[in-house]
Each structure stands twice: as structure tokens, then as C-alpha cells.
Scaffold this motif. Structure first.
Motif, PDB file in Angstrom:
ATOM      1  N   GLN A 162      29.782  91.559 -40.603  1.00 38.62           N
ATOM      2  CA  GLN A 162      29.597  90.117 -40.834  1.00 38.62           C
ATOM      3  C   GLN A 162      28.635  89.986 -42.015  1.00 38.62           C
ATOM      4  N   TYR A 192      30.778  95.026 -30.171  1.00 36.08           N
ATOM      5  CA  TYR A 192      31.151  94.265 -28.964  1.00 36.08           C
ATOM      6  C   TYR A 192      31.417  95.258 -27.838  1.00 36.08           C
ATOM      7  N   LYS A 239      26.726  92.991 -28.548  1.00 45.43           N
ATOM      8  CA  LYS A 239      26.956  91.750 -27.799  1.00 45.43           C
ATOM      9  C   LYS A 239      28.053  91.954 -26.769  1.00 45.43           C
ATOM     10  N   LYS A 280      33.273  89.469 -24.805  1.00 46.09           N
ATOM     11  CA  LYS A 280      33.974  88.169 -24.757  1.00 46.09           C
ATOM     12  C   LYS A 280      33.631  87.297 -25.986  1.00 46.09           C
ATOM     13  N   SER A 281      32.434  87.533 -26.598  1.00 43.44           N
ATOM     14  CA  SER A 281      32.079  86.710 -27.760  1.00 43.44           C
ATOM     15  C   SER A 281      32.814  87.155 -29.031  1.00 43.44           C
ATOM     16  N   ILE A 305      35.813  86.965 -29.581  1.00 46.25           N
ATOM     17  CA  ILE A 305      36.930  86.033 -29.821  1.00 46.25           C
ATOM     18  C   ILE A 305      36.670  85.142 -31.033  1.00 46.25           C
ATOM     19  N   HIS A 306      35.373  84.885 -31.312  1.00 43.90           N
ATOM     20  CA  HIS A 306      35.004  84.039 -32.457  1.00 43.90           C
ATOM     21  C   HIS A 306      34.809  84.853 -33.746  1.00 43.90           C
ATOM     22  N   HIS A 307      35.096  86.143 -33.671  1.00 41.96           N
ATOM     23  CA  HIS A 307      34.804  87.030 -34.811  1.00 41.96           C
ATOM     24  C   HIS A 307      36.000  87.985 -34.987  1.00 41.96           C
ATOM     25  N   GLN A 308      37.104  87.434 -35.484  1.00 44.76           N
ATOM     26  CA  GLN A 308      38.349  88.213 -35.563  1.00 44.76           C
ATOM     27  C   GLN A 308      38.338  89.200 -36.738  1.00 44.76           C
ATOM     28  N   THR A 326      36.020  90.329 -42.492  1.00 43.65           N
ATOM     29  CA  THR A 326      35.494  91.105 -41.358  1.00 43.65           C
ATOM     30  C   THR A 326      36.241  92.429 -41.311  1.00 43.65           C
TER      31      THR A 326
END
Length: 525
Positions: free
Chosen positions: A117, A126, A169, A172-173, A175-178, A257
Motif C-alpha cells: 500500500q 492479512y 491485520k 476479513k479487512s 476485502i477493502h484492499h484488493q 497493490t
């Protein structure tokens, strides 16, 4: 043995013009190798038992666990630390492990679903929720900071290096970071900032640590760079293509990304311009690194040779046409000239144009030719193609140069060759530490030529009893800026040729001995 390291005041945007930027910071570098099995075993055992006892109440991250297990091996019912296994050498999936034990550099490894990022200067791992791990309010398991550059002790230059946040992290989070680009091989992340622009630092702090960190990956690795420079990529592209099969990524310039199964952030470094085989997989050493340079530069060199041969043939044809038929055996004559040339050992003088120049260089060339050398004077600048410098030094038996960053090119010499370093006043320690000792490790015959006060241009500026001439060490103690101003920036050398001749004769005899040995060896096969 106590090693002194140096540091150098450098503000962002400045370039280190030369490599002896040094005030001496002493650190005991011997402690890596000393084995204290009993004490270490006790420490590790008590650490392990603490972790096990406190596990239900506190948390002892899985990375710390795998780290401890990878660092301990069992022998004769006694736990002994494997001193050579680097920390974090084997880590489990879904973990971040950081090894901050080295004086020179930090290195962190992230394994699992890792995503870049660049906008927030972060790399995020993740992972599934781990019952032993505390989740912070922001949904993070772990957060590490790192500046991936190999001069950790030198705060002034480290202040100019970009910092990265390494975060783990909950999956599940994600999903906002493809992922925009998915890679199936690990990444190595490092900075090409700092003292980049100086050839000593480019090899010592960058290229060699890169080799040390990733050569075991057999080119299945992607390089991700902070402070990406296009010129650096062009300069070292030949070497990079022998360390990685993939295009490099500009971390801050590429906003996509990128997703990796593993990311190594930071580089391992052993010592000045060298590779310690005891710390390498397969005991790789500095000669293996040099063999890689050979492979990297040879295609380009072959092209240069073909080009020159074509030009020489054209010139010869023109000459033949312009000569009358009576001049006879021109080709035989050319062959004789070539053969005579080939029999003489080649000596390369690396010439400096600014300070620390040899002011009677033309007389040095004449003297070397008189002894029996073929002499080439090389004046590399920042734009000189490395393949050309490599070709010149790789085909020579002797290299002479005055202490300075360009001495890094001893790495281009074949083991068994001679390297004569002219050591101006006030540079003894640096000359030995940065070039003398590493050259011996490469298998070169190293000859240091320590100049006398009257061979220095400073002899005309100071009284003959001045500490500048008689006690350079006392000047060095005043601070780095004095060494730089007096000895590095305003000193030239006028060689005492009668005294220097002894070194040249020694080098010549060594070449002849090597040549005889080579022929005998060649004929016995």
C-alpha cells in the motif's frame, strides 16, 4: 577484535562524493561469532519456559515461537544456539518476524497474504485471527517500523531514508484492499537512497547485501525499491538480471497493490565489501559474487570486442590498400606486434582527476613500461559504463590507484592479480579497512604503499614538524571534518619513483610467477 565503523553527516539531497566519510564509531563485531552455548542455552530455555507459562495469560506471538525454535538445535541432550542460522530464517505462515540484532541493518520477513500500500508507505499481512494474539483497537495484530538500508548505526544518513510500516491485520479487512498484481514469488524490499551516487556505497550498502539476501532464491524474486532511480537501474541492470527474473518495482511510483506470498524487507550485510561464507547457504563467498559479475558483464564485453575487431580489420584493409605491394608481410608484422603485446602483463592505473591525484603519473607510466608492463590509464567517471571498467580490470594483472571510492573496482580483478593501493597521509585506517582487507579476502595480492610526508602536496603547505604531516591520527581525533578537509579534499601525491619501483618490480615478478604456473597447469591438462 574491535572493528571501527564510520559515520558521516549527510543531509537529504547531498551526495557522498567519496567513501572515506568517516568518524570512527567502534563496535565490537566479534560477538556474532563467539559461541557461548551454556549461557545462551540457559537464556533461551528460560525464555521458552516463560513463554509457555505465561501463554494463557499474555500472548507470545507465533513469530517469536518459530524464531526461537529455528534458532535452537538439539545436540547431546543439550540446547545449543546455532549462531550461524539468522534470526527469522524459518517463520510460519501469517507472521511477521523482525531481526534487529545486527549493528548494520534490520531485516523483517512477512509470510502469507502480503499486500503493498504505497500511498500509506505500508506493507500489510492479512492473517486469520489468532486466539493467542491481542487485537489492538485498530484491528492490528502487530505493527513494525523499518528503514531498509544497511547503515543503521549512522543516524544522519538513516534520517534521509523512507520508513515503512509493516502491519498484520485480520484477513476479513483484506476485502477493502484488493490485489491489482499477484506475484507467485517473494519480494525483497530495499532503499536505493542514502549514499547512492558513490560507487563504494553502491556496492557495499546495496549490490553485495542484495546478493547476500537473495542469491539462494535462484532469481525467483521481485525487487521492490524505495527511492527508485532510473540511472541506478541502468547502471546495475546487468547484475540485477542475474539476481532476479522479474522487472523491479518502484514502490512509491507504482500505486497498484502488489500481492506476494512472502516479503523480505531490508538487506543482510556481513562486512566491508565482502561475503562471509559461514553465514551463506552453500557457503557462497566473495569469489562466487565475482563470478556472478563475470556472467553479468560478459555478453556486453563480447559485443565490444566484436565491434573493435571489425574496426581494426577495416583500418588494416585501408592500410594494406595504401601501401605499395613491395611492403610485403604486413599481416605477419601485425601478428608479431599482437603477440609481443600479449606477452607483457597488463597494468591499469585508475586515475583521479580531483584531489588525491598522482601528479607525476606520466613518469609512473614510463617507469612501468620500462619494467615490462603494458600500461593502460583508466579515468572512470559517473557515466562510464561498468562493463567497460570490468573488461579493463578483468583482463589486467595489476591495478594501481590512490585510496578513494574508485578502489571498489578491485572487485573486478581476477583472484591472484595484484592490487597496489597508494595511501595518502591520514587515510591509513580507511585504506586497510575498506579495501586492503577485503581485497585479500577476494584472493588478490594486496600491496599497500604508504606515502611519506614529502610525497604529499601538504608538505609544501605545512611546516615539516606540523602534526598534519607528523601525526595525522591527532588530526583525525579532532573530528571527521578535519580529516575530510585536509587529507581527502586537498591532498595530491607525487610518488617517490625510486621507492615505488620496488613495489612494481615485486608485482611484475608475481605476474611472471603466476604466468609460469598458469602455463604449467594448462599443459598438464
Amino acid at each position: 577484535m574491535v572493528h571501527c565503523h564510520r559515520y558521516h553527516q549527510l543531509r537529504k539531497g547531498e551526495h557522498a562524493e567519496d567513501d572515506e566519510a568517516l568518524a570512527f564509531v567502534c563496535a565490537n563485531s566479534g560477538y556474532y561469532k563467539r559461541k557461548r552455548p551454556k549461557l545462551l542455552s540457559l537464556l533461551l530455555l528460560s525464555l521458552l519456559s516463560c513463554c509457555l507459562i505465561l501463554l494463557p495469560h499474555l500472548f507470545c506471538s507465533s513469530s517469536a515461537f518459530s524464531l526461537l525454535y529455528s534458532f535452537v538445535i538439539e545436540t547431546d541432550d543439550e540446547l545449543v544456539a546455532d549462531v550461524n542460522a539468522p534470526l527469522c530464517s524459518s517463520i510460519s505462515n501469517g507472521t511477521i518476524c523482525c531481526d534487529r540484532s545486527s549493528f548494520r541493518s534490520d531485516i523483517c520477513i512477512m509470510k502469507g497474504d502480503v499486500r503493498t500500500q504505497s500511498a500509506s508507505s505500508s506493507i500489510i499481512l492479512y492473517t486469520s485471527s489468532n486466539t493467542n494474539t491481542l487485537i489492538k483497537e485498530d484491528g492490528e495484530f502487530q505493527h513494525e517500523n523499518i528503514k531498509p538500508y544497511t547503515r543503521k548505526w549512522e543516524t544522519s544518513v538513516m534520517d534521509t531514508i523512507d520508513q515503512l510500516d509493516l502491519i498484520s491485520k485480520q484477513e476479513k479487512s483484506a476485502i477493502h484492499h484488493q490485489c491489482d498484481v499477484t506475484h507467485h514469488v517473494p519480494a525483497v524490499v530495499f532503499s536505493t537512497g542514502g549514499y547512492t551516487g558513490n560507487v563504494y556505497h553502491e556496492f557495499n550498502d546495496g549490490i553485495l547485501p542484495l546478493y547476500i539476501t537473495c542469491q539462494h532464491l535462484n532469481k525467483k524474486v521481485v525487487f521492490v525499491m524505495l527511492e527508485y532511480h532510473t540511472w541506478w537501474m541502468m547502471k546495475y541492470g546487468d547484475i540485477l538480471s542475474h539476481l532476479s527474473d522479474y522487472p523491479a518495482i518502484d514502490f512509491s511510483g507504482d500505486k497498484r497493490t502488489h500481492c506476494f506470498p512472502e516479503v523480505i524487507v531490508g538487506l543482510r550485510i556481513h562486512d566491508e565489501l565482502t561475503v562471509d561464507p559461514s553465514l551463506m547457504q552453500g557457503n557462497k563467498n566473495i569469489v562466487d559474487f565475482r563470478n556472478l559479475l563475470d556472467k553479468a558483464y560478459w555478453p556486453r564485453i563480447k559485443g565490444l570486442i566484436q565491434q573493435e575487431e571489425l574496426e581494426a580489420e577495416k583500418k588494416l584493409e585501408q592500410k594494406v590498400q595504401s601501401l605499395s605491394p613491395s611492403s610485403g608481410n604486413l599481416l605477419d608484422f601485425r601478428k608479431d606486434v599482437q603477440e609481443a603485446k600479449m606477452k607483457r602483463p597488463k597494468l591499469v592505473i585508475l586515475s583521479r582527476n580531483a584531489s588525491r591525484a598522482i601528479t607525476n603519473g606520466d613518469l609512473l607510466v614510463k617507469m612501468a613500461e620500462g619494467i615490462g608492463f603494458r600500461v593502460e590509464v583508466l579515468r572512470p567517471d559517473r557515466t562510464t559504463e561498468l562493463a567497460k571498467i570490468y573488461r579493463s580490470l578483468n583482463s589486467s594483472e595489476v591495478m594501481i590507484g590512490v585510496h578513494g571510492a574508485a578502489m571498489t573496482h578491485f572487485l573486478f580483478m581476477k583472484p591472484g592479480s595484484v592490487f597496489i593501493q597508494v595511501i595518502p597521509l591520514g587515510t591509513e585506517w580507511a585504506a586497510e579497512t575498506y579495501y586492503g582487507e577485503p581485497a585479500r579476502k577476494l584472493g588478490l595480492k594486496y600491496i599497500g604503499y604508504q606515502i611519506m610526508p614529502r610525497e604529499s602536496s601538504l608538505f609544501d603547505k605545512y611546516d615539516k614538524n606540523d602534526p598534519v604531516l607528523q601525526d595525522p591520527r591527532s588530526i583525525a581525533q579532532k573530528g571527521w571534518q578535519y580529516t575530510k578537509k585536509i587529507y581527502l579534499d586537498s591532498q595530491n601525491v607525487r610518488l617517490n619513483l625510486a621507492r615505488f619501483q620496488k613495489r612494481l618490480i615485486r608485482a611484475y615478478q608475481h605476474c611472471k610467477k603466476m604466468d609460469t604456473h598458469h602455463h604449467l597447469h594448462h599443459h598438464s591438462h
